[in-house]
Scaffold this motif. Sequence first.
Motif, short mmCIF file in Angstrom:
data_model
loop_
_atom_site.label_atom_id
_atom_site.label_comp_id
_atom_site.label_asym_id
_atom_site.label_seq_id
_atom_site.Cartn_x
_atom_site.Cartn_y
_atom_site.Cartn_z
N ARG A 1 16.21 -65.50 -1.39
CA ARG A 1 15.97 -64.56 -0.29
C ARG A 1 16.55 -63.19 -0.63
NH1 ARG A 1 17.81 -67.30 5.23
NH2 ARG A 1 16.56 -65.64 6.18
N ILE A 2 17.74 -63.19 -1.28
CA ILE A 2 18.37 -61.91 -1.64
C ILE A 2 17.50 -61.20 -2.69
CG2 ILE A 2 20.49 -60.82 -2.51
CD1 ILE A 2 20.95 -62.41 0.04
N ALA A 3 16.93 -62.01 -3.59
CA ALA A 3 16.17 -61.46 -4.71
C ALA A 3 14.94 -60.66 -4.26
CB ALA A 3 15.74 -62.59 -5.66
N THR A 4 14.47 -60.90 -3.03
CA THR A 4 13.31 -60.15 -2.54
C THR A 4 13.65 -58.68 -2.31
OG1 THR A 4 13.82 -60.59 -0.22
CG2 THR A 4 12.40 -62.19 -1.33
N GLY A 5 14.97 -58.37 -2.23
CA GLY A 5 15.39 -56.98 -2.06
C GLY A 5 15.35 -56.51 -0.61
N GLU A 6 14.91 -57.36 0.31
CA GLU A 6 14.82 -56.98 1.73
C GLU A 6 16.18 -56.97 2.42
OE1 GLU A 6 12.24 -59.66 3.78
OE2 GLU A 6 10.51 -58.33 3.66
N VAL A 7 17.13 -57.74 1.83
CA VAL A 7 18.41 -57.96 2.52
C VAL A 7 19.45 -56.92 2.11
CG1 VAL A 7 20.23 -59.66 2.94
CG2 VAL A 7 17.87 -60.42 2.54
N GLU A 8 20.10 -56.33 3.13
CA GLU A 8 21.13 -55.33 2.84
C GLU A 8 22.54 -55.87 3.04
OE1 GLU A 8 20.07 -52.02 5.33
OE2 GLU A 8 18.07 -51.94 4.42
N GLU A 9 22.68 -56.78 4.03
CA GLU A 9 24.02 -57.30 4.32
C GLU A 9 23.98 -58.81 4.52
OE1 GLU A 9 25.92 -55.56 7.75
OE2 GLU A 9 27.63 -56.92 7.64
N VAL A 10 24.98 -59.48 3.94
CA VAL A 10 25.15 -60.92 4.18
C VAL A 10 26.49 -61.12 4.87
CG1 VAL A 10 25.36 -63.20 3.12
CG2 VAL A 10 23.74 -61.53 2.17
N ILE A 11 26.45 -61.69 6.09
CA ILE A 11 27.69 -61.95 6.84
C ILE A 11 28.11 -63.39 6.60
CG2 ILE A 11 28.75 -62.00 9.13
CD1 ILE A 11 26.49 -60.14 10.10
N MET A 12 29.31 -63.58 6.05
CA MET A 12 29.81 -64.94 5.83
C MET A 12 30.44 -65.46 7.11
SD MET A 12 29.20 -65.91 2.81
CE MET A 12 28.32 -64.99 1.54
N ALA A 13 29.77 -66.39 7.78
CA ALA A 13 30.31 -66.96 9.02
C ALA A 13 30.64 -68.44 8.82
CB ALA A 13 29.32 -66.76 10.17
N THR A 14 31.11 -68.79 7.62
CA THR A 14 31.58 -70.16 7.39
C THR A 14 32.88 -70.34 8.17
OG1 THR A 14 32.64 -69.38 5.38
CG2 THR A 14 30.48 -70.39 5.14
N ASN A 15 33.30 -71.59 8.34
CA ASN A 15 34.48 -71.86 9.16
C ASN A 15 35.76 -71.29 8.54
OD1 ASN A 15 33.24 -73.28 11.28
ND2 ASN A 15 33.10 -75.11 9.99
N PRO A 16 36.72 -70.91 9.39
CA PRO A 16 37.98 -70.35 8.88
C PRO A 16 38.95 -71.44 8.43
CG PRO A 16 37.96 -70.27 11.27
CD PRO A 16 36.65 -70.89 10.85
N ASN A 17 38.49 -72.36 7.58
CA ASN A 17 39.40 -73.36 7.00
C ASN A 17 39.27 -73.32 5.47
OD1 ASN A 17 36.95 -74.64 6.44
ND2 ASN A 17 37.09 -75.93 8.27
N VAL A 18 39.97 -74.21 4.78
CA VAL A 18 40.03 -74.13 3.32
C VAL A 18 38.63 -74.14 2.70
CG1 VAL A 18 40.83 -75.25 1.21
CG2 VAL A 18 42.31 -75.17 3.22
N SER A 19 37.80 -75.14 3.10
CA SER A 19 36.49 -75.24 2.44
C SER A 19 35.57 -74.09 2.85
CB SER A 19 35.85 -76.60 2.72
OG SER A 19 35.80 -76.85 4.10
N GLY A 20 35.68 -73.65 4.11
CA GLY A 20 34.85 -72.53 4.56
C GLY A 20 35.20 -71.24 3.83
N GLU A 21 36.52 -71.01 3.63
CA GLU A 21 36.97 -69.81 2.92
C GLU A 21 36.53 -69.86 1.46
OE1 GLU A 21 38.18 -67.16 4.13
OE2 GLU A 21 38.93 -67.76 6.09
N ALA A 22 36.69 -71.04 0.85
CA ALA A 22 36.31 -71.19 -0.55
C ALA A 22 34.82 -70.91 -0.72
CB ALA A 22 36.65 -72.60 -1.03
N THR A 23 34.02 -71.41 0.22
CA THR A 23 32.57 -71.21 0.15
C THR A 23 32.23 -69.72 0.29
OG1 THR A 23 32.37 -73.35 1.23
CG2 THR A 23 30.38 -72.00 1.12
N MET B 1 34.17 -67.18 -0.45
CA MET B 1 34.60 -66.49 -1.67
C MET B 1 33.61 -66.71 -2.81
SD MET B 1 37.39 -64.85 -1.23
CE MET B 1 38.02 -64.65 -2.90
N TYR B 2 33.20 -67.98 -2.96
CA TYR B 2 32.27 -68.34 -4.02
C TYR B 2 30.95 -67.57 -3.89
CZ TYR B 2 29.08 -71.22 -6.81
OH TYR B 2 28.14 -71.65 -7.71
N LEU B 3 30.41 -67.56 -2.67
CA LEU B 3 29.13 -66.87 -2.44
C LEU B 3 29.27 -65.37 -2.62
CD1 LEU B 3 27.65 -68.81 0.62
CD2 LEU B 3 26.91 -68.87 -1.77
N CYS B 4 30.43 -64.82 -2.17
CA CYS B 4 30.67 -63.38 -2.29
C CYS B 4 30.57 -62.98 -3.76
CB CYS B 4 32.05 -63.06 -1.72
SG CYS B 4 32.45 -61.31 -1.84
#
Lengths: 197, 197
Positions: free
Chosen positions: B129-151, B153-156
């Motif tokens: 979806r990002i590769a289409t170039g249409e997207v300007e911002e991605v908001i990370m709304a994963t949970n505020p716990n260890v695995s959510g933060e790690a995810t 960070m990884y995606l960022c």
Amino acid sequence: MHAPPIENLIEQFAKLPGIGRKSAERLAFHILNMPKEYALDMARSLVEAKDKICFCEKCQNLTDVSPCAICNDTRREKSIICVVESPKDVIAIEKMREYRGLYHVLHGALSPMDGIGPDDLKISSLLERIATGEVEEVIMATNPNVSGEATAMYLCRLLKPLGVRVTRIAHGIPVGGDLEYADEVTLLRAMEGRREM
Amino acid sequence: MHAPPIENLIEQFAKLPGIGRKSAERLAFHILNMPKEYALDMARSLVEAKDKICFCEKCQNLTDVSPCAICNDTRREKSIICVVESPKDVIAIEKMREYRGLYHVLHGALSPMDGIGPDDLKISSLLERIATGEVEEVIMATNPNVSGEATAMYLCRLLKPLGVRVTRIAHGIPVGGDLEYADEVTLLRAMEGRREM
């Protein structure tokens, strides 16, 4: 907000007793995460339970064969009937592994406030069983609350004239219970029911 | 001790999360007490939910039409994607009625302890979806716990080189919450995230 099939499933779960909207959502998403076979098994169990389960023609317990396994068991004493409110009570007493008589399930208790009268309970079939003359004792094992007591009293008055012995299960302090925390009514019953040592 | 169809139904209910043996018995007897139509409705909902619900080809949310209603909504901003762990999170954010962008559902979070790696999440479809170039911002709304933060960070780290703005939802004291009862980490986050008044 949910897709309609998800919303439907949530609503079905939310109809179950003790399941609120939040729990229903959790259950629905659990189903959606599981393999399809899992949902099909559950659907099949629901339909089969309703299709195959009926009332035992003798004791009125829920069963898949009528008469039920307990009524058909030749090793059980036919002269004693234990009267309970629900099938769950039969399971509870059977777990004790001590009672060897038969049962009769009323499927409720008298409760004029809720509009539940004698005709709503399985009483006529109980009278028919007594009329055969095989029964010597009827144990009232209805719950020790207002409606359970009222039901026991009502049945006692119906059955005694038929020449059958009617008894009531003992009320008192639960085994392992603490006198200090027993309510007054239980304590009173425990005193009234005291026995020689 | 129960008749087999009852026992089966109890076992099916007991497989659900948060439902123990006792609750399962209560639910099964509730079903047996209800009209047959009720059990059939529930069985039908189970099968239909599994049959009709699929992943949206764009956002990977659960839906009965693909692309889903949100992805198809022309009034929504296509340039913002909010990344969440589960479909329930989409519902929670939609209830706010403020967010007008799109979503991407990962269906989990990175958790090496549980054997959940990047390949178990819906990450490749996000990159497409990002590769289409249409997207300007991605908001990370994963949970505020260890695995959510790690995810997050990884995606960022994956997304930033693609020239997209990556943001993280704010952590802090919940509105209506009490400072006194906030844990230190939340309090630290609230201090770090302080803004000019």
